[in-house]
Design a protein around this motif. Structure first.
Motif, PDB file in Angstrom:
ATOM      1  N   ASN A   1      -0.698 -43.118-135.379  1.00  0.00           N
ATOM      2  CA  ASN A   1      -0.321 -44.367-136.018  1.00  0.00           C
ATOM      3  C   ASN A   1      -0.898 -44.477-137.414  1.00  0.00           C
ATOM      4  N   GLU A   2      -2.101 -43.948-137.547  1.00  0.00           N
ATOM      5  CA  GLU A   2      -2.726 -43.988-138.860  1.00  0.00           C
ATOM      6  C   GLU A   2      -1.933 -43.142-139.847  1.00  0.00           C
ATOM      7  N   LEU A   3      -1.531 -41.952-139.413  1.00  0.00           N
ATOM      8  CA  LEU A   3      -0.736 -41.086-140.274  1.00  0.00           C
ATOM      9  C   LEU A   3       0.552 -41.783-140.680  1.00  0.00           C
ATOM     10  N   ILE A   4       1.166 -42.436-139.707  1.00  0.00           N
ATOM     11  CA  ILE A   4       2.434 -43.099-139.995  1.00  0.00           C
ATOM     12  C   ILE A   4       2.241 -44.216-141.000  1.00  0.00           C
ATOM     13  N   SER A   5       1.177 -44.993-140.820  1.00  0.00           N
ATOM     14  CA  SER A   5       0.991 -46.093-141.761  1.00  0.00           C
ATOM     15  C   SER A   5       0.608 -45.572-143.141  1.00  0.00           C
TER      16      SER A   5
ATOM     17  N   GLY B   1       7.394 -54.227-148.747  1.00  0.00           N
ATOM     18  CA  GLY B   1       6.225 -54.846-148.135  1.00  0.00           C
ATOM     19  C   GLY B   1       6.415 -55.066-146.652  1.00  0.00           C
ATOM     20  N   SER B   2       7.145 -54.154-146.009  1.00  0.00           N
ATOM     21  CA  SER B   2       7.487 -54.378-144.598  1.00  0.00           C
ATOM     22  C   SER B   2       6.294 -54.106-143.703  1.00  0.00           C
ATOM     23  N   GLY B   3       6.278 -54.730-142.583  1.00  0.00           N
ATOM     24  CA  GLY B   3       5.238 -54.488-141.588  1.00  0.00           C
ATOM     25  C   GLY B   3       5.542 -53.227-140.814  1.00  0.00           C
ATOM     26  N   GLN B   4       6.513 -53.334-139.942  1.00  0.00           N
ATOM     27  CA  GLN B   4       6.782 -52.207-139.055  1.00  0.00           C
ATOM     28  C   GLN B   4       8.170 -51.639-139.307  1.00  0.00           C
ATOM     29  N   ALA B   5       8.242 -50.695-140.220  1.00  0.00           N
ATOM     30  CA  ALA B   5       9.545 -50.081-140.455  1.00  0.00           C
ATOM     31  C   ALA B   5       9.871 -49.124-139.314  1.00  0.00           C
ATOM     32  N   SER B   6      11.151 -48.893-139.125  1.00  0.00           N
ATOM     33  CA  SER B   6      11.546 -47.929-138.112  1.00  0.00           C
ATOM     34  C   SER B   6      11.016 -46.556-138.499  1.00  0.00           C
ATOM     35  N   THR B   7      10.484 -45.851-137.511  1.00  0.00           N
ATOM     36  CA  THR B   7       9.822 -44.599-137.842  1.00  0.00           C
ATOM     37  C   THR B   7      10.793 -43.537-138.304  1.00  0.00           C
ATOM     38  N   THR B   8      11.985 -43.541-137.701  1.00  0.00           N
ATOM     39  CA  THR B   8      12.971 -42.555-138.128  1.00  0.00           C
ATOM     40  C   THR B   8      13.327 -42.775-139.582  1.00  0.00           C
ATOM     41  N   LYS B   9      13.466 -44.046-139.932  1.00  0.00           N
ATOM     42  CA  LYS B   9      13.797 -44.366-141.308  1.00  0.00           C
ATOM     43  C   LYS B   9      12.668 -43.908-142.229  1.00  0.00           C
ATOM     44  N   LEU B  10      11.453 -44.119-141.765  1.00  0.00           N
ATOM     45  CA  LEU B  10      10.288 -43.707-142.537  1.00  0.00           C
ATOM     46  C   LEU B  10      10.319 -42.207-142.816  1.00  0.00           C
ATOM     47  N   LEU B  11      10.620 -41.442-141.793  1.00  0.00           N
ATOM     48  CA  LEU B  11      10.660 -39.995-141.960  1.00  0.00           C
ATOM     49  C   LEU B  11      11.784 -39.590-142.887  1.00  0.00           C
TER      50      LEU B  11
END
Lengths: 218, 89
Positions: B18-22, B35-45
């Motif tokens: 989770n730390e890596l993701i954030s 400034g999003s809180g919890q973006a979708s992880t797939t989108k993040l990647l």
């Protein structure tokens, strides 16, 4: 430049990816590399294409040696660079320095006879051999925490995304473990940004017109 | 599907992931803007891929410009002097 032994200390390396010091290290290595690669001279020895390739090569080598041997992408990048060295006109010993710093002998195609002599290189090789033989072990029974974590990562990373990332990050194809891939990606992205910053700084510096501030004011 | 090799330092915990993701999220320019809180992880990647690609393009572009500049640089220009002084330090 004075002739340097392998693992010369003129190359700056091995610090954390986000620091200012890192950016400066890239810049310095870049300048060294450019000068030795002949790209910095205004002689007509190089075609534009060759010069562009030399600059790109120097930039990547500067990045890899500044980052050091810690991250996997850095070692993979240095290995790629030294194996692509052979087709073209060789610059000088700085490439060997970078090679000694970060070489992964098992993946590099070149004969490493020269490499074996240097003590630091021996260390790297020993470490790499250990890593490689560990990989050959059969899957150890995972602890519950690892299994859970692995499951979490699997959920998290869609196959396609992981594959795309593997292609972008040097050495990514060797990273079966998706946790590693994630960490390496992060480190690589930060380092790339530093590389871009260093190159932009260099560009701006070179473009500076005759600047009154440059006059010695002592 | 996963490898048998965990992190060489021991097991990676879910927290570390989770730390890596954030951290990734903090790194990406676009997600900082939102400034999003919890973006979708797939989108993040996906954004991480684009980000790295764009950085690659920038390095290519900068290499072009640097090589152009260096081919026209003469030894007496202020730029050359700066380079010499940096290399001396």
């Amino acid at each position: 430049m004075s002739c340097s032994p392998p693992c010369s200390s003129s190359l700056v390396g091995g610090m954390s990816a986000g620091s200012k010091k890192f950016r400066h290290a890239i810049l310095k290595n870049l300048l060294l590399g450019l000068r030795k690669g002949g790209a910095a001279s205004s002689s007509r020895g190089m075609s534009l294409h060759e010069r562009r390739d030399a600059v790109r090569h120097a930039a990547d080598a500067a990045l890899a040696s500044a980052r050091g041997a810690t991250p996997r992408w850095s070692r993979a990048l240095a290995a790629e660079l030294s194996s692509s060295q052979h087709g073209r006109r060789r610059p000088t010993s700085w490439a060997d320095d970078a090679h000694h710093l970060v070489d992964v002998p098992a993946t590099s195609a070149r004969p490493s006879g020269q490499c074996k002599s240097s003590p630091a290189c021996k260390m790297v090789m020993a470490g790499c051999k250990k890593m490689i033989s560990r990989r050959r072990l059969r899957a150890r029974p995972k602890s519950r925490a690892t299994a859970r974590a692995a499951g979490a990562v699997a959920r998290v990373m869609a196959r396609r995304r992981a594959r795309a990332l593997r292609e972008m990050v040097p050495g990514g194809r060797g990273m079966v473990d998706e946790c590693t891939l994630l960490g390496e990606t992060l480190d690589y992205a930060v380092s790339l940004k530093a590389q871009v910053d260093a190159m932009q700084l260099l560009l701006r510096t070179l473009q500076a017109p005759k600047n009154p501030l440059l006059k010695p004011q002592q | 599907m996963s490898s048998g090799r965990s992190s060489s330092r021991g097991n990676i915990s879910e927290d570390e992931i989770n730390e890596l993701i954030s951290k990734l999220q903090a790194l990406l320019p676009s997600s900082r803007r939102r400034g999003s809180g919890q973006a979708s992880t797939t989108k993040l990647l996906k954004e991480t891929c684009s980000y790295i690609k764009s950085l690659h393009r920038e390095v290519d572009d900068l290499s072009d410009r640097l090589s152009d500049l260096m081919s026209t640089m003469d030894h007496n220009s202020p730029g050359a002097e700066i380079i010499r002084s940096i290399l001396r330090s």
